[in-house]
Write a protein that holds these residues in place. Structure first.
Motif, PDB file in Angstrom:
ATOM      1  N   HIS A 328      -0.448 -98.315  30.851  1.00  0.00           N
ATOM      2  CA  HIS A 328       0.765 -98.678  31.590  1.00  0.00           C
ATOM      3  C   HIS A 328       0.405 -99.251  32.955  1.00  0.00           C
ATOM      4  N   LEU A 329      -0.534 -98.609  33.641  1.00  0.00           N
ATOM      5  CA  LEU A 329      -0.980 -99.103  34.941  1.00  0.00           C
ATOM      6  C   LEU A 329      -1.587-100.490  34.806  1.00  0.00           C
ATOM      7  N   GLN A 330      -2.426-100.678  33.788  1.00  0.00           N
ATOM      8  CA  GLN A 330      -3.112-101.954  33.615  1.00  0.00           C
ATOM      9  C   GLN A 330      -2.132-103.079  33.306  1.00  0.00           C
ATOM     10  N   ALA A 331      -1.066-102.754  32.574  1.00  0.00           N
ATOM     11  CA  ALA A 331      -0.062-103.773  32.259  1.00  0.00           C
ATOM     12  C   ALA A 331       0.646-104.261  33.511  1.00  0.00           C
ATOM     13  N   GLY A 332       0.808-103.359  34.490  1.00  0.00           N
ATOM     14  CA  GLY A 332       1.517-103.745  35.707  1.00  0.00           C
ATOM     15  C   GLY A 332       0.621-104.200  36.828  1.00  0.00           C
ATOM     16  N   GLU A 333      -0.657-103.812  36.803  1.00  0.00           N
ATOM     17  CA  GLU A 333      -1.584-104.150  37.896  1.00  0.00           C
ATOM     18  C   GLU A 333      -2.896-104.625  37.281  1.00  0.00           C
ATOM     19  N   GLN A 334      -2.958-105.902  36.944  1.00  0.00           N
ATOM     20  CA  GLN A 334      -4.097-106.406  36.187  1.00  0.00           C
ATOM     21  C   GLN A 334      -5.260-106.896  37.041  1.00  0.00           C
ATOM     22  N   PHE A 335      -5.051-107.064  38.340  1.00  0.00           N
ATOM     23  CA  PHE A 335      -6.053-107.758  39.143  1.00  0.00           C
ATOM     24  C   PHE A 335      -6.722-106.883  40.197  1.00  0.00           C
ATOM     25  N   ILE A 336      -6.592-105.572  40.072  1.00  0.00           N
ATOM     26  CA  ILE A 336      -7.199-104.674  41.050  1.00  0.00           C
ATOM     27  C   ILE A 336      -8.473-104.091  40.455  1.00  0.00           C
ATOM     28  N   ILE A 337      -9.614-104.380  41.055  1.00  0.00           N
ATOM     29  CA  ILE A 337     -10.907-104.019  40.483  1.00  0.00           C
ATOM     30  C   ILE A 337     -11.027-102.511  40.275  1.00  0.00           C
ATOM     31  N   ASN A 338     -10.638-101.716  41.281  1.00  0.00           N
ATOM     32  CA  ASN A 338     -10.765-100.259  41.146  1.00  0.00           C
ATOM     33  C   ASN A 338      -9.987 -99.739  39.947  1.00  0.00           C
ATOM     34  N   TYR A 339      -8.777-100.253  39.755  1.00  0.00           N
ATOM     35  CA  TYR A 339      -7.967 -99.805  38.628  1.00  0.00           C
ATOM     36  C   TYR A 339      -8.625-100.198  37.305  1.00  0.00           C
ATOM     37  N   THR A 340      -9.047-101.447  37.207  1.00  0.00           N
ATOM     38  CA  THR A 340      -9.613-101.933  35.947  1.00  0.00           C
ATOM     39  C   THR A 340     -10.922-101.227  35.613  1.00  0.00           C
ATOM     40  N   ALA A 341     -11.757-101.009  36.613  1.00  0.00           N
ATOM     41  CA  ALA A 341     -13.032-100.339  36.369  1.00  0.00           C
ATOM     42  C   ALA A 341     -12.813 -98.929  35.839  1.00  0.00           C
ATOM     43  N   ASP A 342     -11.872 -98.208  36.425  1.00  0.00           N
ATOM     44  CA  ASP A 342     -11.620 -96.849  35.960  1.00  0.00           C
ATOM     45  C   ASP A 342     -10.944 -96.850  34.588  1.00  0.00           C
ATOM     46  N   THR A 343     -10.097 -97.833  34.331  1.00  0.00           N
ATOM     47  CA  THR A 343      -9.501 -97.946  32.998  1.00  0.00           C
ATOM     48  C   THR A 343     -10.590 -98.176  31.955  1.00  0.00           C
ATOM     49  N   ALA A 344     -11.569 -99.004  32.283  1.00  0.00           N
ATOM     50  CA  ALA A 344     -12.683 -99.247  31.364  1.00  0.00           C
ATOM     51  C   ALA A 344     -13.406 -97.944  31.037  1.00  0.00           C
ATOM     52  N   GLU A 345     -13.614 -97.115  32.048  1.00  0.00           N
ATOM     53  CA  GLU A 345     -14.283 -95.831  31.791  1.00  0.00           C
ATOM     54  C   GLU A 345     -13.477 -94.955  30.848  1.00  0.00           C
ATOM     55  N   ILE A 346     -12.157 -94.970  30.961  1.00  0.00           N
ATOM     56  CA  ILE A 346     -11.331 -94.148  30.076  1.00  0.00           C
ATOM     57  C   ILE A 346     -11.394 -94.685  28.646  1.00  0.00           C
ATOM     58  N   TYR A 347     -11.446 -96.004  28.491  1.00  0.00           N
ATOM     59  CA  TYR A 347     -11.651 -96.562  27.142  1.00  0.00           C
ATOM     60  C   TYR A 347     -12.987 -96.084  26.572  1.00  0.00           C
ATOM     61  N   TRP A 348     -14.002 -96.057  27.403  1.00  0.00           N
ATOM     62  CA  TRP A 348     -15.326 -95.568  26.966  1.00  0.00           C
ATOM     63  C   TRP A 348     -15.235 -94.111  26.508  1.00  0.00           C
ATOM     64  N   LEU A 349     -14.535 -93.283  27.288  1.00  0.00           N
ATOM     65  CA  LEU A 349     -14.376 -91.880  26.924  1.00  0.00           C
ATOM     66  C   LEU A 349     -13.600 -91.723  25.625  1.00  0.00           C
ATOM     67  N   ALA A 350     -12.664 -92.668  25.377  1.00  0.00           N
ATOM     68  CA  ALA A 350     -11.863 -92.623  24.158  1.00  0.00           C
ATOM     69  C   ALA A 350     -12.607 -93.204  22.960  1.00  0.00           C
ATOM     70  N   GLY A 351     -13.834 -93.716  23.171  1.00  0.00           N
ATOM     71  CA  GLY A 351     -14.650 -94.184  22.058  1.00  0.00           C
ATOM     72  C   GLY A 351     -14.793 -95.678  21.928  1.00  0.00           C
ATOM     73  N   ASP A 352     -14.185 -96.461  22.833  1.00  0.00           N
ATOM     74  CA  ASP A 352     -14.260 -97.923  22.727  1.00  0.00           C
ATOM     75  C   ASP A 352     -15.271 -98.465  23.741  1.00  0.00           C
ATOM     76  N   THR A 353     -16.545 -98.315  23.402  1.00  0.00           N
ATOM     77  CA  THR A 353     -17.619 -98.709  24.305  1.00  0.00           C
ATOM     78  C   THR A 353     -17.632-100.205  24.579  1.00  0.00           C
ATOM     79  N   GLU A 354     -17.470-101.015  23.542  1.00  0.00           N
ATOM     80  CA  GLU A 354     -17.557-102.463  23.728  1.00  0.00           C
ATOM     81  C   GLU A 354     -16.437-102.992  24.609  1.00  0.00           C
ATOM     82  N   LYS A 355     -15.249-102.423  24.453  1.00  0.00           N
ATOM     83  CA  LYS A 355     -14.154-102.846  25.316  1.00  0.00           C
ATOM     84  C   LYS A 355     -14.452-102.491  26.765  1.00  0.00           C
ATOM     85  N   ALA A 356     -14.996-101.320  26.974  1.00  0.00           N
ATOM     86  CA  ALA A 356     -15.342-100.906  28.332  1.00  0.00           C
ATOM     87  C   ALA A 356     -16.366-101.849  28.951  1.00  0.00           C
TER      88      ALA A 356
END
Length: 508
Positions: A328-356
């Protein structure tokens, strides 16, 4: 009060918004609430010809967005990302697509003597049709009434109801100079980081001293104080005594100010965001969650609230709930590096390494710690070491990044004497790749001694590559010291942990 030169009222744009309620859990709260209009306020252009007024154009942009967020049925998105758009990308259709907004507010702003002039227009993003436009000329001391009027007229143009007795601008000050300083501080703080926060704090400390009842300023100063230690090299390096000195100067003030701001204005989402951070960094996890829930209930698109709360959930092992909030955050705030970097880490934790990895690669050489963690977990050790060597050396004590890179380059061979490995602060993830899982906990034990908790590094515990770490006695101690066990007993255990008897627990 204002001189209206022209106005148009028509049109209705519909989009689906996510609304969080403080009475339900994060997953339930992300249920669709019905049809909601979405809007982004693009940075107003400073048309005064005086660059010294840039702060006013930038600050009033954000203030208009804050006021509009109080309109029922209106979802204000991309408050931070809108400032990242290049001027060439700010036409209504391109901006609407980039920011996931159905409607766009654009215009200009300037001050002259004791007056303020704003020229605003509301545009439907899908086809560029102008739904409303107006020019305003008001005395500077009428700025709060002007903001209220603008929000009401935009709501009316979108066919959204605002009650006659409903106050959209609740926190006011009669000291116009103080309010202008507040706008300066908002603009100064926007990049976050050590220098940005220090600049904002310098302005806000004097402002809050002379206007202690102006809730927005107290909230912003509380937020800045809570985050200040996070950007100190001593925190990243794991230096508890130096860390403690910084924390003692800032965190208690953060707590006091956030409580004051939320009491002064119980409808101020930013005040509860600050209170959430103040509680979280002090390891009061239950109180932190309650404050974040309240912030998001007041404004479902409050980016710093979504960011902080989702980090907290991930640190507590609630990865699915965190990921829903991150998306939800990423859909509304796509251009903030801190947000995107942390979102990538959560994808990694959820099992999507390549997306991260794909999300993190564009940030090289800046945010490469996260990339190195993900690459090392995928056993791409040489690439991880290369990413660490790219990191700015000024962020860490001399030689630390080189030491971490050397450890990763030696993986997966086990270290002959793990106890002789150098201390590497918040890059202690490297220890687990050379057979030293116990040493991973050193950084977190330093956090406890330094009396400051940063959530994102604690999220890494929940990746499968941390299995050996989670089985150590030191891990149990850290979880208790962080306040996680008290939280779990009160609000439920994460997927990888469970109670064992009346006073113990185990994690897989």
């Amino acid at each position: 009060m204002t001189r209206s030169l022209n106005g148009v009222r028509r049109g209705l744009g519909i989009a689906v918004a996510i609304v969080m309620a403080s009475s339900v859990g994060p997953a339930d709260a992300l249920a669709l609430s019905g049809q909601t209009t979405t809007l982004a306020v693009l940075p107003l252009e400073n048309n005064s010809g005086d660059a010294a007024q840039d702060f006013f154009a930038g600050g009033i942009t954000d203030e208009i967005a804050v006021v509009l967020a109080g309109v029922r049925g209106l979802g204000v998105v991309a408050r931070s990302s809108s400032f990242q758009l290049k001027p060439s990308d700010r036409d209504s259709q391109a901006a609407g697509k980039a920011l996931n907004a159905g409607h766009i507010v654009q215009g200009t702003a300037r001050m002259s003597a004791d007056r303020v002039q704003l020229s605003l227009r509301l545009v439907r993003a899908s086809d560029g049709v102008r739904l409303w436009s107006e020019e305003f000329d008001a005395r500077l001391f009428e700025i709060f009434d002007l903001e209220e009027e603008i929000a009401r007229k935009i709501a009316n143009a979108l066919q959204l109801r605002v009650g006659a007795d409903e106050k959209l601008v609740r926190s006011r000050t009669r000291d116009v100079a103080a309010y202008l300083d507040f706008l300066r501080a908002k603009v100064a703080a926007r990049p976050r980081g050590a220098a940005a926060l220090a600049s904002a704090v310098t302005i806000l400390e004097k402002l809050v001293e002379r206007e202690p009842d102006f809730a927005p300023a107290a909230a912003l100063l509380a937020y800045a104080y809570a985050l200040t230690p996070l950007f100190a090299p001593s925190l990243r390096a794991g230096m508890p005594e130096e860390e403690r000195k910084i924390v003692e100067r800032t965190v208690p003030r953060s707590d006091t100010l956030a409580r004051r701001a939320s009491a002064l204005d119980p409808n101020n989402a930013e005040a509860f965001v600050a209170l959430g951070y103040a509680n979280m960094v002090q390891r009061r996890m239950l109180a932190a969650e309650d404050a974040f829930k309240q912030a998001i209930a007041l404004n479902p698109n409050q980016a710093d609230g979504l960011h902080g709360y989702s980090q907290l959930l991930a640190a507590l092992g609630r990865i699915k709930d965190s990921l829903a909030m991150r998306e939800h955050l990423q859909a509304g705030e796509q251009f903030i590096i801190n947000y995107t970097a942390d979102t990538a880490e959560i994808y990694w934790l959820a099992g999507d390494t390549e997306k991260a990895i794909a999300m993190l690669q564009p940030f090289r050489p800046g945010r490469t710690l996260e990339l190195a963690i993900v690459l090392a977990a995928a056993e791409r050790y040489q690439e991880a070491a290369a990413a660490i060597r790219e990191m700015p050396a000024s962020n860490y004590p001399p030689g630390m990044t080189g030491a971490v890179a050397s450890i990763l380059e030696s993986a997966p061979a086990k270290a002959e004497s793990p106890e002789s490995l150098p201390r590497i602060g918040n890059m202690s993830f490297a220890y687990r790749h050379v057979g030293a899982p116990d040493r991973v906990l050193e950084f977190y034990e330093d956090e406890v001694r330094g009396n400051y908790f940063q959530p994102i590094s604690a999220t890494w515990f929940w990746h499968p590559t941390y299995d050996a770490v989670r089985r150590t006695a030191r891990f149990k101690t850290v979880m208790r010291d962080f306040g996680f066990v008290d939280y779990w007993r009160a609000r439920g255990w994460p997927a990888r942990c469970r109670a064992a008897g009346s006073d113990d627990f185990v994690c897989d």
